[in-house]
Enzyme design. Structure first.
Site, short mmCIF file in Angstrom:
data_model
loop_
_atom_site.label_atom_id
_atom_site.label_comp_id
_atom_site.label_asym_id
_atom_site.label_seq_id
_atom_site.Cartn_x
_atom_site.Cartn_y
_atom_site.Cartn_z
N GLU A 58 32.88 36.47 36.32
CA GLU A 58 33.44 37.03 37.54
C GLU A 58 32.34 37.07 38.60
OE1 GLU A 58 35.74 41.28 38.45
OE2 GLU A 58 34.22 41.17 36.88
N LYS A 60 42.61 39.27 40.57
CA LYS A 60 42.49 40.41 39.66
C LYS A 60 43.53 41.48 39.96
CE LYS A 60 38.76 43.41 37.91
NZ LYS A 60 37.33 43.78 38.15
N CYS A 76 37.89 40.65 33.67
CA CYS A 76 37.09 41.85 33.42
C CYS A 76 37.92 43.09 33.07
CB CYS A 76 36.20 42.10 34.63
SG CYS A 76 34.81 43.22 34.32
#
Length: 273
Positions: free
Chosen positions: A44, A115, A153
């Protein structure tokens, strides 16, 4: 359709110098290609990173057809593999999008993902600077007959995200991360990556930043939760074989997906941030 492919994870410490980040990706991807990897996954925020999130991220944000993604395309084309990496993407607002891109050997973007769950935890406030992605059908991409999907993540703490990917046919989840160090954080990282692989009977390829900010420990976990490749705390790559017969055998022994009695449906957001 291949019976197996080699997947690599690459970890390094991205900086505020996007050109230097591309050079690091190029070097690690070249090493992965030399070991016959068909996919290489990077962290990321691979395009731009500073320890403290702030206006520098917004200023450095790029579109999906910007210089960073074009650079990934050149690497993917030269090495004949798929490259997955995190992009600080522009939104035309005072916040940016924490985006993943999967770039094909053609040099084109094969899939992208914004995300969903922002890191407003452990004393951090990612939503101060990042716009969350919209809930939409998963974008997937296929490599030699294997279906791969994108997740980022903090999303790994929400099992519904991975399950939605699996419902879309994903067999390998690629997970770029910037997993911040802290008490028990490395334990959480290993446990959550492994759990998502076991409960979904899939492969997970997770790539993190190296210390001092990230925990490192990039890894590839198989459908039985076996860590089949990993890196410690230094920049580098790890390569593992993703096998069709392993997926089939594990799902025969543990038919959890077939036996489940619940489905995942989108929820209303807690807030507009």
């Amino acid at each position: 359709m291949s019976e197996s492919i080699l997947v690599a994870v690459g970890q390094f410490a991205p900086t505020a110098d996007s050109a230097a980040n591309l050079a690091a990706i190029d070097e690690l991807a070249t090493r992965a290609a030399a070991r016959s990897a068909r996919v290489v996954v990077f962290p990321e925020y691979s395009s731009y990173f500073e320890k403290e999130m702030g206006p520098g991220f917004v200023a450095a944000a790029q579109p999906l057809d910007g210089s960073f993604v074009r650079g990934l395309g050149r690497i993917a084309a030269r090495l004949d593999l798929h490259v997955v990496a995190g992009l600080v993407a522009s939104t035309g607002t005072e916040r940016f999008s924490n985006t993943l891109v999967a770039v094909a050997p053609s040099g084109e973007v094969a899939a992208s993902y914004r995300k969903l769950h922002l890191y407003d935890a452990f004393g951090q406030r990612e939503s101060d600077w990042v716009l969350p992605g919209e809930i939409e059908a998963p974008q997937t991409f296929v490599v030699d007959g294997f279906t791969l999907g994108l997740q980022t993540c903090y999303d790994i703490r929400f099992p519904e995200v991975t399950r939605m990917l699996v419902d879309a046919g994903v067999e390998v989840v690629v997970l770029p991360a910037e997993w911040v160090r802290g008490p028990l954080k490395e334990h959480h990282w290993r446990t959550l990556v492994t759990a998502r692989a076991i409960e979904n009977t899939i492969y997970v390829a997770a790539a993190d930043h190296v210390p001092p900010v990230g925990v490192g420990n990039s890894m590839i976990v198989d459908p039985h939760g076996v860590e089949i490749a990993a890196i410690g705390d230094e920049p580098g790559i790890a390569v593992a074989e993703v096998r069709r017969d392993r997926l089939t055998d594990v799902r025969r022994v543990n038919p959890a997906l077939a036996l489940r009695r619940f489905r995942v449906v989108p929820a209303e957001p807690a807030s507009d941030r």
